[in-house]
Design a protein around this motif. Structure first.
Motif, PDB file in Angstrom:
ATOM      1  N   ILE A 343      11.287  -0.574  -6.040  1.00  0.00           N
ATOM      2  CA  ILE A 343      11.000  -1.810  -5.300  1.00  0.00           C
ATOM      3  C   ILE A 343      11.538  -1.730  -3.883  1.00  0.00           C
ATOM      4  N   GLY A 344      12.746  -1.197  -3.717  1.00  0.00           N
ATOM      5  CA  GLY A 344      13.361  -1.122  -2.396  1.00  0.00           C
ATOM      6  C   GLY A 344      12.639  -0.181  -1.458  1.00  0.00           C
ATOM      7  N   MET A 345      12.098   0.921  -1.994  1.00  0.00           N
ATOM      8  CA  MET A 345      11.402   1.877  -1.138  1.00  0.00           C
ATOM      9  C   MET A 345      10.166   1.246  -0.501  1.00  0.00           C
ATOM     10  N   VAL A 346       9.435   0.449  -1.262  1.00  0.00           N
ATOM     11  CA  VAL A 346       8.243  -0.193  -0.712  1.00  0.00           C
ATOM     12  C   VAL A 346       8.632  -1.337   0.219  1.00  0.00           C
ATOM     13  N   TYR A 347       9.621  -2.133  -0.180  1.00  0.00           N
ATOM     14  CA  TYR A 347      10.026  -3.287   0.626  1.00  0.00           C
ATOM     15  C   TYR A 347      10.478  -2.853   2.024  1.00  0.00           C
ATOM     16  N   ALA A 420      -2.129  -3.274   3.715  1.00  0.00           N
ATOM     17  CA  ALA A 420      -0.693  -3.098   3.951  1.00  0.00           C
ATOM     18  C   ALA A 420       0.038  -4.432   3.879  1.00  0.00           C
ATOM     19  N   MET A 421      -0.591  -5.480   4.416  1.00  0.00           N
ATOM     20  CA  MET A 421       0.028  -6.801   4.347  1.00  0.00           C
ATOM     21  C   MET A 421       0.124  -7.306   2.903  1.00  0.00           C
ATOM     22  N   VAL A 422      -0.930  -7.079   2.116  1.00  0.00           N
ATOM     23  CA  VAL A 422      -0.931  -7.493   0.703  1.00  0.00           C
ATOM     24  C   VAL A 422       0.143  -6.740  -0.065  1.00  0.00           C
ATOM     25  N   SER A 423       0.251  -5.437   0.181  1.00  0.00           N
ATOM     26  CA  SER A 423       1.269  -4.634  -0.493  1.00  0.00           C
ATOM     27  C   SER A 423       2.667  -5.130  -0.154  1.00  0.00           C
ATOM     28  N   PHE A 424       2.890  -5.415   1.122  1.00  0.00           N
ATOM     29  CA  PHE A 424       4.206  -5.901   1.537  1.00  0.00           C
ATOM     30  C   PHE A 424       4.491  -7.280   0.952  1.00  0.00           C
ATOM     31  N   PHE A 425       3.491  -8.144   0.917  1.00  0.00           N
ATOM     32  CA  PHE A 425       3.640  -9.489   0.348  1.00  0.00           C
ATOM     33  C   PHE A 425       4.057  -9.405  -1.124  1.00  0.00           C
ATOM     34  N   CYS A 426       3.383  -8.583  -1.892  1.00  0.00           N
ATOM     35  CA  CYS A 426       3.716  -8.436  -3.322  1.00  0.00           C
ATOM     36  C   CYS A 426       5.087  -7.800  -3.507  1.00  0.00           C
ATOM     37  N   ALA A 427       5.405  -6.820  -2.647  1.00  0.00           N
ATOM     38  CA  ALA A 427       6.726  -6.183  -2.732  1.00  0.00           C
ATOM     39  C   ALA A 427       7.833  -7.171  -2.412  1.00  0.00           C
ATOM     40  N   CYS A 428       7.579  -8.081  -1.466  1.00  0.00           N
ATOM     41  CA  CYS A 428       8.577  -9.103  -1.120  1.00  0.00           C
ATOM     42  C   CYS A 428       8.859 -10.020  -2.306  1.00  0.00           C
ATOM     43  N   ILE A 429       7.818 -10.450  -2.988  1.00  0.00           N
ATOM     44  CA  ILE A 429       8.002 -11.323  -4.147  1.00  0.00           C
ATOM     45  C   ILE A 429       8.770 -10.588  -5.244  1.00  0.00           C
ATOM     46  N   ALA A 430       8.357  -9.351  -5.527  1.00  0.00           N
ATOM     47  CA  ALA A 430       9.053  -8.563  -6.547  1.00  0.00           C
ATOM     48  C   ALA A 430      10.514  -8.358  -6.171  1.00  0.00           C
ATOM     49  N   GLN A 456      22.873   0.203  -3.794  1.00  0.00           N
ATOM     50  CA  GLN A 456      23.045   1.618  -3.494  1.00  0.00           C
ATOM     51  C   GLN A 456      21.812   2.411  -3.914  1.00  0.00           C
ATOM     52  N   SER A 457      21.272   2.061  -5.073  1.00  0.00           N
ATOM     53  CA  SER A 457      20.067   2.753  -5.525  1.00  0.00           C
ATOM     54  C   SER A 457      18.899   2.481  -4.581  1.00  0.00           C
ATOM     55  N   ILE A 458      18.820   1.242  -4.088  1.00  0.00           N
ATOM     56  CA  ILE A 458      17.781   0.901  -3.113  1.00  0.00           C
ATOM     57  C   ILE A 458      17.956   1.732  -1.842  1.00  0.00           C
ATOM     58  N   VAL A 459      19.202   1.811  -1.386  1.00  0.00           N
ATOM     59  CA  VAL A 459      19.500   2.581  -0.185  1.00  0.00           C
ATOM     60  C   VAL A 459      19.222   4.065  -0.404  1.00  0.00           C
ATOM     61  N   PHE A 460      19.567   4.571  -1.585  1.00  0.00           N
ATOM     62  CA  PHE A 460      19.331   5.982  -1.881  1.00  0.00           C
ATOM     63  C   PHE A 460      17.852   6.328  -1.744  1.00  0.00           C
ATOM     64  N   GLY A 461      16.991   5.466  -2.267  1.00  0.00           N
ATOM     65  CA  GLY A 461      15.561   5.696  -2.123  1.00  0.00           C
ATOM     66  C   GLY A 461      15.112   5.648  -0.678  1.00  0.00           C
ATOM     67  N   ASN A 462      15.786   4.810   0.116  1.00  0.00           N
ATOM     68  CA  ASN A 462      15.374   4.644   1.507  1.00  0.00           C
ATOM     69  C   ASN A 462      15.951   5.697   2.439  1.00  0.00           C
ATOM     70  N   ILE A 463      16.857   6.538   1.946  1.00  0.00           N
ATOM     71  CA  ILE A 463      17.332   7.649   2.772  1.00  0.00           C
ATOM     72  C   ILE A 463      16.174   8.550   3.159  1.00  0.00           C
ATOM     73  N   PHE A 464      15.215   8.705   2.252  1.00  0.00           N
ATOM     74  CA  PHE A 464      14.073   9.593   2.494  1.00  0.00           C
ATOM     75  C   PHE A 464      12.913   8.878   3.183  1.00  0.00           C
ATOM     76  N   THR A 465      12.989   7.545   3.256  1.00  0.00           N
ATOM     77  CA  THR A 465      11.887   6.771   3.825  1.00  0.00           C
ATOM     78  C   THR A 465      11.576   7.120   5.281  1.00  0.00           C
ATOM     79  N   PRO A 466      12.590   7.232   6.171  1.00  0.00           N
ATOM     80  CA  PRO A 466      12.253   7.571   7.568  1.00  0.00           C
ATOM     81  C   PRO A 466      11.528   8.901   7.712  1.00  0.00           C
ATOM     82  N   PHE A 467      11.902   9.891   6.889  1.00  0.00           N
ATOM     83  CA  PHE A 467      11.216  11.175   6.955  1.00  0.00           C
ATOM     84  C   PHE A 467       9.777  11.048   6.464  1.00  0.00           C
ATOM     85  N   LEU A 468       9.587  10.248   5.414  1.00  0.00           N
ATOM     86  CA  LEU A 468       8.227  10.023   4.900  1.00  0.00           C
ATOM     87  C   LEU A 468       7.366   9.299   5.931  1.00  0.00           C
ATOM     88  N   ILE A 469       7.981   8.332   6.620  1.00  0.00           N
ATOM     89  CA  ILE A 469       7.232   7.587   7.637  1.00  0.00           C
ATOM     90  C   ILE A 469       6.845   8.497   8.792  1.00  0.00           C
TER      91      ILE A 469
END
Length: 520
Positions: A343-347, A420-430, A456-469
């Protein structure tokens, strides 16, 4: 045979009086747990204006937390450019393959760190390093600072200390001279801000009864959203200034707020109760809730169990030992952390990847912020629905929308932005429901620790997010594709977790076990 027959006689048999005493003690302890929880609910039940102001004041810390979390959208952006020599350059040219004299940035060269330090041709690792270091700092900070809010410092002091130090370092980052020093500052900022969201998410719900818990959660999310929404305005005002100005505009007001918060914010009555500070808890409850039956509450607080910390060198971190010492708690913790990664990676990923949409970066963030506000409103109406079902439905919908972004590609820009907006909207609710859910899964003695571990688990997933972006600028499958697959796979862990809707918060691990046994 004789030896075998004599063996039982050598073992002291418990007397019936002792057995009756043990049973009586267990029953009485259960009564104390339940009566304390009932009286706490009664004490917090009358949610008046003073309580509402407290919730707003604490929740506003999320405004500045959001700014630091997403400030890289503008400070680390890859700016647009234009040709200055039409014979050597055109709109389809790769600026890494043409002379520097044939093109120029749209706007000042010091607008972002990319243009300021000439990183336009740097690798995805270099350009994504500052934000990844920020998330690594968040991860380590959560490990080292989180349990302080459950043990020695408490929720309020940890919140103020974390926020104030973060804001001070955020003003010092303007002295960075290259991407490496800048990344080091981002690491420190991430380390120091790691406890802000956790303390807010724990402190606010602990100040209200079960009836208001979901509602005040919406207040927290709105404050976070407003902080996110403030970034386009700040960045637009400073669009002709250096990226340093954006940091100054976000950090100085945060320092002023935290001074006010230290003076006026009160501590969690549940935490005070677990620390044996009954008089302070009683004064706070009667002051906020205007109880009619204060004597009953005082008696319940006196009888309430006190958190017993294990005497060791790591006494300050005893809440982790208490958490991992119970099999059910450890299993629940691992499962909820896996869910948090998806959930955190998408949010966070969808928020940070708005620059990849090829859309106006100011309007894109505004649209995302509007999606967050709409998600908060939608979340409010989900208060009476089951937590697990809500998280599952919106996580799957977000994942499908992410994958559809890859399928559509850049061919039809409007549809891609809409998905992208729909995905973000659903991720926000989740994400909103998920944060309430983790508060309800664990008792007061370890709630800040468990919330921090999940973050921490959310952050761990997001460590790789900038590289993916960064890699997603060339191929969406590395960003939106990965986001969609991860969130859909992780959300199936919900099938193992219990439902918590409508249940009062527990204060001790024993209380939580009793409640879980009763709900089976």
């Amino acid at each position: 045979m004789a030896a075998i027959e004599e063996l039982p006689s050598s073992i002291p048999q418990p007397s019936s009086k002792l057995l009756i005493s043990c049973i009586f003690y267990s029953v009485e302890q259960e009564k104390v747990f339940l009566s304390t929880a009932d009286m706490m609910e009664k004490g917090l039940g009358r949610f008046g204006w003073l309580g509402f102001v407290q919730c707003i004041l604490v929740s506003f810390a999320m405004f500045f937390d959001a700014q630091q979390s997403f400030i890289a959208i503008y400070t680390d952006d890859y700016p647009t450019w234009h040709c200055t020599n039409s014979t050597m350059c055109n709109s389809d040219s790769n600026i890494c393959n043409i002379p520097k004299s044939s093109w120029s940035w749209d706007g000042p060269s010091h607008k972002t760190v990319i243009s300021h330090w000439n990183l336009e041709c740097a690798s995805s690792f270099v350009t994504g390093l500052p934000q990844s270091m920020f998330f690594i700092g968040c991860l380590l900070g959560s490990i080292l600072l989180a349990t302080l809010a459950d043990t020695s410092l408490g929720r309020k002091n940890t919140l103020v200390l974390s926020g104030l130090s973060m804001s001070i370092v955020s003003t010092l980052i303007v002295f960075s001279t290259n991407i490496w020093i800048y990344s080091a500052f981002k690491f420190v900022i991430g380390f120091l801000r790691s406890s802000i969201g956790t303390c807010v998410l724990v402190l606010v719900p602990e100040k209200v009864s079960t009836e208001w818990r979901f509602t005040v959660g919406i207040v927290i999310y709105l404050c976070f959203t407003f902080g996110y929404m403030s970034l386009p305005a700040i960045a637009y005002v400073n669009r002709f200034n250096s990226w340093r100005s954006v940091y100054i505009w976000t950090s100085v007001p945060a320092i002023c707020y935290l001074v006010i918060a230290y003076i006026f914010v009160t501590e969690s009555p549940r935490w005070l109760l677990m620390q044996g500070r009954h008089q302070e808890a009683m004064a706070m409850l009667t002051g906020v809730s205007s109880l009619e039956n204060g004597n009953d509450l005082t008696l319940a607080l006196i009888e309430a169990p006190v958190s017993k910390q294990k005497a060791s060198f790591f006494q300050l971190y005893s809440s982790i030992a208490e958490l991992f010492g119970r099999g059910w708690a450890l299993k629940r913790m691992v499962i909820i952390m896996v869910l948090g990664i998806g959930i955190g990676m998408v949010y966070f990923g969808m928020s940070l990847a708005v620059g990849n949409l090829g859309f106006d970066i100011y309007l894109a963030v505004v649209f995302n912020a509007l999606m967050q506000i709409m998600a908060c409103v939608a979340t409010y109406f989900l208060g009476n629905l089951r937590r697990k079902r809500s998280i599952l439905v919106f996580s799957v919908a977000s994942g499908i929308s992410c994958i559809m972004c890859v399928v559509v590609g850049s061919g039809i820009q409007e549809i891609r932005v809409g998905l992208a907006m729909v995905s973000f909207f659903c991720a926000c609710i989740a994400y909103n429901v998920f944060l309430v859910y983790i508060i309800e899964l664990f008792p007061t003695t370890v709630r800040n620790t468990t919330t921090s571990l999940v973050r921490q688990s959310i952050v761990f997933g997001n460590i790789f997010t900038p590289f993916l972006i960064s890699a997603g600028r060339k191929n969406d499958i590395f960003s939106y594709g990965v986001f969609g697959v991860v969130i859909m796979l992780s959300c199936f862990t919900l099938l193992i977790l219990p439902e918590t809707r409508g249940l009062a918060l527990c204060d001790t691990m024993d209380q939580q076990e009793i409640k879980d046994d009763m709900s089976v």
